[in-house]
Design a protein around this motif. Structure first.
Motif, PDB file in Angstrom:
ATOM      1  N   SER A  20     -10.629  67.210   7.979  1.00  0.00           N
ATOM      2  CA  SER A  20      -9.346  67.427   8.658  1.00  0.00           C
ATOM      3  C   SER A  20      -9.500  67.973  10.065  1.00  0.00           C
TER       4      SER A  20
ATOM      5  N   ASN B  93      -8.195  72.622  11.902  1.00  0.00           N
ATOM      6  CA  ASN B  93      -7.388  71.618  11.210  1.00  0.00           C
ATOM      7  C   ASN B  93      -6.173  71.287  12.080  1.00  0.00           C
TER       8      ASN B  93
ATOM      9  N   HIS C  80     -11.485  75.133   5.654  1.00  0.00           N
ATOM     10  CA  HIS C  80     -10.633  74.003   5.267  1.00  0.00           C
ATOM     11  C   HIS C  80     -11.510  72.752   5.144  1.00  0.00           C
TER      12      HIS C  80
END
Length: 734
Positions: free
Chosen positions: A281, A254, A277
């Protein structure tokens, strides 16, 4: 001259055991030709240095150094040696793939003009099993390959002195050290492979930014868990084309890159890093030059970004997870298949329009989508004049919907797997357009019909359609799939006869038609490979008593076999016996015949006493088939101390005229005058006074087998086999 890692493992095992003869099992058959110089003989001191190296070689399995003789003055003509055309100096020493064993002699320092050194797939080591520090003195070296050598210890920082080095491969070694930052001094380096050395680590990889020419970087397996800014570092290396950091314990992808420098990057592998995550992203979605992207087991979740649809160079996208399946068998009951995923490692959704990804060849998303609609998914696949998609796998993704006819436009598909989803409706008729399809797996869905058009897929080798709601008959034209090797239609509601055309599929190894509603006989052409279809109503698909006995024998002995396989030495003989026993009993179930007499398996206990007195179908003498159980009996003399009396071996053949459809109870004595010929069966004998000892509870008894590792297992094998007796014509058993 690379060899496979599996072969080299055998080499290292042989070295540990000092049993060098097994090297001949792992060397390839290629002829290793010597390199030649264009003119002149080699330098004398360099010839002496090479002979000194040979003196430190303790094992040469291929006699690769046979040409290295003091009487042959021109060392430039020796195997693995290349000299300069102008100076006569040795510039290349290539011993890769030769499996030589020994020490690396310091005499090599005399090869001052050496440019190329390859020792991969050898067991040549320096002091303490590592890389000699003097390797850092080869000032002219451009190529150094020490992969698959099993080197240990630390990497000498002196390697940073090789200012002309362009290629460095240290993969598949056993170094236990930090990666020396001095490697950043190798400003001409283009290729760096430190992969699969899982005890190497680094807390700072900023030295990579001093390698402006680097094209290939592989650090997979190295521990980089403490490095947070790794994406910023690699982004500085604008020359990179290949980046592999799988299994590096990276914590996150990320990252927002203000300026993207990786405009040449083609291969990116970040698999097996627990990012955890949102997938959108990640920093790499705007790298449109990527052709291969590997993100397996990365714990990424959420919707794929729309920017994926702009990666028009993409050929491979792997975002899947490994799966495991478990088959549970219980004695006297039908098989039950239980699906099980290893972990839920990815949980994304894919609604991106991929219609412009005309170069896409592989899309693997197994167990990585939290949900999806198969209809919309197929509509979003590439729409191109020359569709190149070959491999599509969406196993276990909770997908719903029906398969659209547009599936038939993916004419380059060779593998299509949609198993373990909730797809409904019929298999589309357009599937018949997939003439290149070799592997088809739609198992474990809710599909209802098999179109006749499936027979047009003449390249099919594997068809998996089990555990659906399929109705209707098997397509009559299935025999057109002459390359077919595996067919599984089990656990459906298919009706009708087995098509005779299947007999044209001469490559078939396995057919499972169990748990359907088939009628009629099994065609003789395929009877030898048809799995006994348990639970079906057709006369052609009932189990014979020999099949039941084979199942019982396998279930009773299988735990012992698993234990035997893990032991060493003399226990291998028992393992081999059990393998042959399983194989010959398995062959008993492959004789095409009318329905046979099934024993009452439901009454069989763990000791097998319930099978006592059960006869196999009557058999006549003079057949091509011998009684396989009898053939393995002589081995029991040596195994169990000569305590068994052996019967003669007879040749038998099933006689369908003497089979009976129903016998209740199935176990009964037969009079000899009624038999007329020969009956043969194996059954546990209550008179033996023994019971099979459950694995793990037995105790080795003195006097029968030596008290050595595995004696307990052998004792239990013999206890079980001692409960088996052979029934003869006219003998009263039961």
């Amino acid at each position: 001259m690379h060899q496979s890692p599996a072969l080299f493992v055998l080499l290292l095992m042989a070295a540990a055991a000092a049993n060098w003869s097994c090297f001949f099992l792992v060397t390839d058959a290629r002829q290793l030709e010597p390199a030649h110089a264009a003119g002149g003989s080699c330098i004398g001191r360099e010839r002496d240095a090479l002979l000194a190296l040979k003196q430190d070689i303790s094992y040469d399995p291929e006699d690769y150094l046979g040409s290295w003789q003091s009487g042959r003055q021109d060392c430039c003509r020796w195997a693995g040696i290349m000299c300069s055309n102008t100076t006569g100096h040795v510039i290349q020493l290539d011993l890769g793939g030769t499996h030589l064993v020994g020490q690396i002699s310091p005499s090599l320092l005399s090869l001052e003009q050496l440019e190329y050194l390859s020792l991969d797939y050898t067991v040549l080591t320096g002091p303490n099993g590592g890389v000699p520090e003097f390797f850092g003195s080869f000032k002219n070296l451009r190529h150094l390959d020490l992969s698959y050598m099993g080197l240990v210890g630390t990497l000498p920082p002196q390697l940073g002195n090789l200012s002309k080095l362009e290629y460095l491969d240290l993969s598949f070694t056993n170094f236990n050290c930090t990666i020396p930052p001095q490697l950043g001094n190798l400003s001409k380096l283009e290729y760096l492979d430190l992969s699969s050395s899982r005890r190497m680590y680094s807390t700072d990889i900023s030295w990579l930014t001093r390698l402006p020419l680097l094209l290939h970087l592989d650090m997979s397996g190295a521990n980089l868990s403490s490095i947070v800014d790794w994406a910023l570092v690699v982004n500085i290396i604008s020359s990179l084309e290949y980046l592999r950091l799988s299994g590096c314990s990276l914590s996150s992808a990320n990252r927002s890159l203000t300026h993207l420098n990786l405009t040449n990057l083609q291969y990116l592998d970040l698999s097996t890093n627990n990012f955890g995550h949102p997938i959108a992203s990640a920093w790499f979605w705007n790298v449109t030059s990527i052709t291969e992207l590997y993100l397996t087991e990365t714990s990424l979740y959420g919707p794929f970004p729309n920017s994926l649809g702009n990666m028009t160079s993409l050929r491979v996208l792997c975002f899947g997870c490994e799966l495991a399946s478990l088959r549970e068998l219980s004695l006297g009951s039908d098989p039950e298949y239980v699906y099980q995923a290893t972990i839920t490692c990815n949980a994304a959704t894919m609604t991106v329009d991929l219609t412009n990804l005309c170069d896409l060849e592989t899309l693997w998303l197994d167990a990585s989508l939290s949900s999806g609609n198969i209809t919309k998914f197929i509509e979003n696949l590439p729409h191109c004049p020359s569709n190149r998609l070959k491999y599509l796998s969406l196993k276990s993704n909770n997908m719903i919907g029906i398969m659209a006819d547009r599936l038939g436009q993916l004419t380059s598909l060779t593998m299509l797997c949609l198993s373990y989803n909730n797809i409904t409706g019929s298999i589309p008729l357009s599937i018949g357009n997939l003439s290149n399809l070799g592997f088809l797996d739609f198992s474990n869905n809710h599909l209802t019909t098999i179109p006749q058009e499936l027979a047009n897929c003449t390249s099919l080798k594997n068809i998996h359609l089990s555990n659906n709601n399929l109705i209707g008959p098997i397509p009559l034209g299935i025999g057109s799939c002459t390359r077919l090797e595996y067919l599984d239609l089990s656990y459906n509601s298919i009706i009708g006869a087995i098509p005779l055309g299947l007999g044209k599929c001469t490559r078939l190894d396995s057919i499972d038609l169990s748990n359907n509603h088939l009628t009629g006989p099994i065609p003789l052409e395929i009877a030898s490979v048809v799995s006994a279809p348990v639970g079906s109503s057709a006369s052609a698909v009932r189990q014979s008593p020999l099949e039941k006995q084979a199942e019982f024998f396998e279930v009773a002995v299988h735990p012992l076999h698993e234990a035997v396989a893990s032991l060493h030495g003399w226990m291998l003989a028992i393992g081999g016996f059990l393998e042959r026993a399983k194989a010959v009993l398995g062959r008993l179930s492959r004789t095409p015949a009318d329905p046979l007499v099934p024993p009452d398996v439901g009454k069989v206990g763990t000791s097998g006493a319930g099978l006592h007195g059960c006869f196999s179908p009557r058999a006549r003498v003079c057949s091509e088939i011998k009684a396989p159980v009898m053939q393995i009996m002589p081995e029991l003399l040596e195994l169990c101390g000569g305590v068994l009396t052996l019967p003669p071996v007879e040749e038998v053949r099933p006689d369908s005229r003497e089979f009976s459809d129903v016998v209740s109870p199935p176990c009964q004595a037969l009079a000899s005058e009624k038999c007329g010929v020969a009956d043969a069966a194996v059954s546990p004998s209550p008179e033996s006074g023994r019971q099979a000892v459950p694995f793990g509870d037995g105790v080795a008894k003195s006097g029968l087998l030596p008290t050595v590792p595995g004696a307990v297992v052998a004792r239990e094998v013999c206890d079980f086999l001692a409960t088996l007796v052979v029934a003869y014509p006219g003998s009263a058993v039961g």
